[in-house]
Design a protein around this motif. Structure first.
Motif, PDB file in Angstrom:
ATOM      1  N   ILE A  41       0.852  -1.190   0.000  1.00  0.00           N
ATOM      2  CA  ILE A  41       0.000   0.000   0.000  1.00  0.00           C
ATOM      3  C   ILE A  41       0.891   1.244   0.000  1.00  0.00           C
ATOM      4  O   ILE A  41       2.081   1.166   0.291  1.00  0.00           O
ATOM      5  CB  ILE A  41      -0.968   0.057   1.213  1.00  0.00           C
ATOM      6  N   VAL A  42       0.280   2.383  -0.336  1.00  0.00           N
ATOM      7  CA  VAL A  42       0.979   3.662  -0.290  1.00  0.00           C
ATOM      8  C   VAL A  42       0.494   4.416   0.945  1.00  0.00           C
ATOM      9  O   VAL A  42      -0.711   4.589   1.148  1.00  0.00           O
ATOM     10  CB  VAL A  42       0.708   4.480  -1.563  1.00  0.00           C
ATOM     11  N   VAL A  43       1.450   4.844   1.792  1.00  0.00           N
ATOM     12  CA  VAL A  43       1.124   5.563   3.019  1.00  0.00           C
ATOM     13  C   VAL A  43       1.869   6.896   3.018  1.00  0.00           C
ATOM     14  O   VAL A  43       2.828   7.088   2.264  1.00  0.00           O
ATOM     15  CB  VAL A  43       1.503   4.751   4.279  1.00  0.00           C
ATOM     16  N   GLU A  44       1.439   7.820   3.865  1.00  0.00           N
ATOM     17  CA  GLU A  44       2.245   9.008   4.106  1.00  0.00           C
ATOM     18  C   GLU A  44       3.541   8.560   4.788  1.00  0.00           C
ATOM     19  O   GLU A  44       3.518   7.714   5.685  1.00  0.00           O
ATOM     20  CB  GLU A  44       1.479   9.993   4.992  1.00  0.00           C
ATOM     21  N   ASP A  45       4.672   9.115   4.358  1.00  0.00           N
ATOM     22  CA  ASP A  45       5.963   8.725   4.942  1.00  0.00           C
ATOM     23  C   ASP A  45       5.913   8.985   6.455  1.00  0.00           C
ATOM     24  O   ASP A  45       5.859  10.134   6.897  1.00  0.00           O
ATOM     25  CB  ASP A  45       7.084   9.544   4.302  1.00  0.00           C
ATOM     26  N   PRO A  46       5.931   7.934   7.276  1.00  0.00           N
ATOM     27  CA  PRO A  46       5.730   8.142   8.717  1.00  0.00           C
ATOM     28  C   PRO A  46       6.939   8.735   9.428  1.00  0.00           C
ATOM     29  O   PRO A  46       6.829   9.153  10.581  1.00  0.00           O
ATOM     30  CB  PRO A  46       5.446   6.721   9.225  1.00  0.00           C
ATOM     31  N   PHE A  47       8.098   8.774   8.756  1.00  0.00           N
ATOM     32  CA  PHE A  47       9.306   9.266   9.417  1.00  0.00           C
ATOM     33  C   PHE A  47       9.601  10.738   9.125  1.00  0.00           C
ATOM     34  O   PHE A  47      10.435  11.354   9.791  1.00  0.00           O
ATOM     35  CB  PHE A  47      10.502   8.407   9.024  1.00  0.00           C
ATOM     36  N   LEU A  48       8.910  11.303   8.119  1.00  0.00           N
ATOM     37  CA  LEU A  48       9.162  12.703   7.756  1.00  0.00           C
ATOM     38  C   LEU A  48       8.945  13.647   8.943  1.00  0.00           C
ATOM     39  O   LEU A  48       9.691  14.618   9.121  1.00  0.00           O
ATOM     40  CB  LEU A  48       8.238  13.124   6.613  1.00  0.00           C
ATOM     41  N   GLN A  49       7.922  13.358   9.744  1.00  0.00           N
ATOM     42  CA  GLN A  49       7.583  14.234  10.876  1.00  0.00           C
ATOM     43  C   GLN A  49       8.747  14.352  11.858  1.00  0.00           C
ATOM     44  O   GLN A  49       8.856  15.349  12.577  1.00  0.00           O
ATOM     45  CB  GLN A  49       6.350  13.690  11.589  1.00  0.00           C
ATOM     46  N   PHE A  50       9.630  13.338  11.888  1.00  0.00           N
ATOM     47  CA  PHE A  50      10.736  13.341  12.847  1.00  0.00           C
ATOM     48  C   PHE A  50      12.011  13.949  12.250  1.00  0.00           C
ATOM     49  O   PHE A  50      12.975  14.161  12.965  1.00  0.00           O
ATOM     50  CB  PHE A  50      11.020  11.922  13.321  1.00  0.00           C
ATOM     51  N   GLU A  51      11.997  14.181  10.946  1.00  0.00           N
ATOM     52  CA  GLU A  51      13.174  14.773  10.297  1.00  0.00           C
ATOM     53  C   GLU A  51      13.058  16.282  10.187  1.00  0.00           C
ATOM     54  O   GLU A  51      14.045  16.959   9.884  1.00  0.00           O
ATOM     55  CB  GLU A  51      13.366  14.167   8.896  1.00  0.00           C
ATOM     56  N   LYS A  52      11.851  16.833  10.406  1.00  0.00           N
ATOM     57  CA  LYS A  52      11.654  18.268  10.228  1.00  0.00           C
ATOM     58  C   LYS A  52      12.330  19.049  11.361  1.00  0.00           C
ATOM     59  O   LYS A  52      12.297  18.616  12.501  1.00  0.00           O
ATOM     60  CB  LYS A  52      10.150  18.587  10.184  1.00  0.00           C
TER      61      LYS A  52
END
Length: 313
Positions: A302-313
């Motif tokens: 499946i395609v999901v929102e990248d769950p790790f982006l929130q922690f890289e900002k």
């Protein structure tokens, strides 16, 4: 987003949280050829080997736990066995890259040493610069699955463990750092301290894949699981982020449930609600392709929102 020592949340609380978020999209079954009469599930995400993307998958008949790990390549939308590739007598394959070399592994089963007609298991690791060169390099302790490695920003190696029993109950995640693969011993793995505040004692979980993030944190794709009153298993794909220097980590978040995937068959009635995290391929558009084993009988994406982006900002 702040990291801390973790707030324990049950599977049901995590499912309730997920209902308020945008759901995954584009569910797709992976089709495999060359393994007639067998199911392919608990796959890795595709990874590059000798210029070609391959997937490793657990291949077994519906009525047994004795499986092989087979490597597949994609041709015209179908995954076919890669000619000449080795086959391993393992379950639940995984891979990572450590110091420029492929580290591959899976779960090896064997007759239990003390319980009649029961199986024991251990995690076995192989390394090499390509699939064809893999040689065994380490073993985990008997009775431990879900050991995963990640190369950290300073070149050391993070080791995620999952003891059960006196230390881990039904299964909790530990973490330790080592300088090189030569230090990956059963003693080091067994001695890894547990991460605090992740699972209630009646539930369990483990790491399936670790990603080094741009800021040096480690993004972990895993699973959290529980039994219901009828004894059915419920496995959910989850993520959290770990600071490898302090051991602090974010709360667990689910990235989907079985209902986000297409309907299909199950190995047994008690395994219908099982999503076993395989791998996450992060994309430049802020999404990620999530590969998983479904109901111990199929593989889907499946395609999901990248769950790790929130922690890289």
């Amino acid at each position: 987003m702040a990291l801390h020592k973790g707030n324990v949340k049950t599977c049901q609380e995590l499912v309730n949280e997920l209902q308020h978020k945008k759901g995954p999209e584009q569910a797709e079954k992976l089709v495999f050829e060359g393994v007639e009469g067998h199911d392919v599930y608990n796959i890795t995400a595709p990874f590059l080997d000798r210029g070609e993307y391959v997937i490793a998958g657990r291949v077994e008949r519906r009525d047994t736990e004795h499986s092989e790990v087979v490597f597949f390549v994609e041709k015209n939308g179908v995954w076919v066995r890669r000619e000449g590739a080795p086959v391993f007598e393992l379950q639940d394959p995984f891979y990572t890259i450590i110091h420029g070399e492929l580290l591959f592994g899976g779960v090896q089963i064997f007759p239990h040493p003390t319980i009649e007609n029961a199986l024991g298991w251990r995690t076995v690791f192989y390394k090499g610069y390509s699939i064809d060169e893999l040689t065994e390099c380490a073993k985990g302790p008997d009775g431990m699955k879900d050991i995963r490695l990640v190369e950290l920003k300073d070149g050391t190696i993070g080791v995620l463990t999952r003891p059960q029993g006196d230390k881990g109950g039904r299964g909790k995640i530990g973490f330790v750092k080592i300088a090189s693969l030569e230090e990956l011993t059963t003693e080091v793995i067994e001695g890894a301290p547990l991460l605090v505040g992740q699972f209630i004692d009646d539930e369990w979980g483990g790491a399936n894949e670790a990603h080094l993030l741009s800021n040096g944190l480690v993004g972990i794709l895993g699973h959290i699981a529980s039994f219901d009153e009828e004894g059915n298993r419920h496995y959910y794909p989850m993520v959290f982020v770990l600071n490898p220097e302090t051991g602090d980590h974010s709360d667990i978040q689910l990235i989907g449930t079985r209902s986000d995937f297409l309907e299909g068959e199950a190995k047994r009635p008690d395994l219908v609600d099982v999503v076993f995290s395989g791998g996450l391929v992060r994309k430049s558009d802020g999404t990620a392709h999530f590969y998983a084993g479904i109901s111990d009988a199929e593989a889907q994406k499946i395609v999901v929102e990248d769950p790790f982006l929130q922690f890289e900002k």
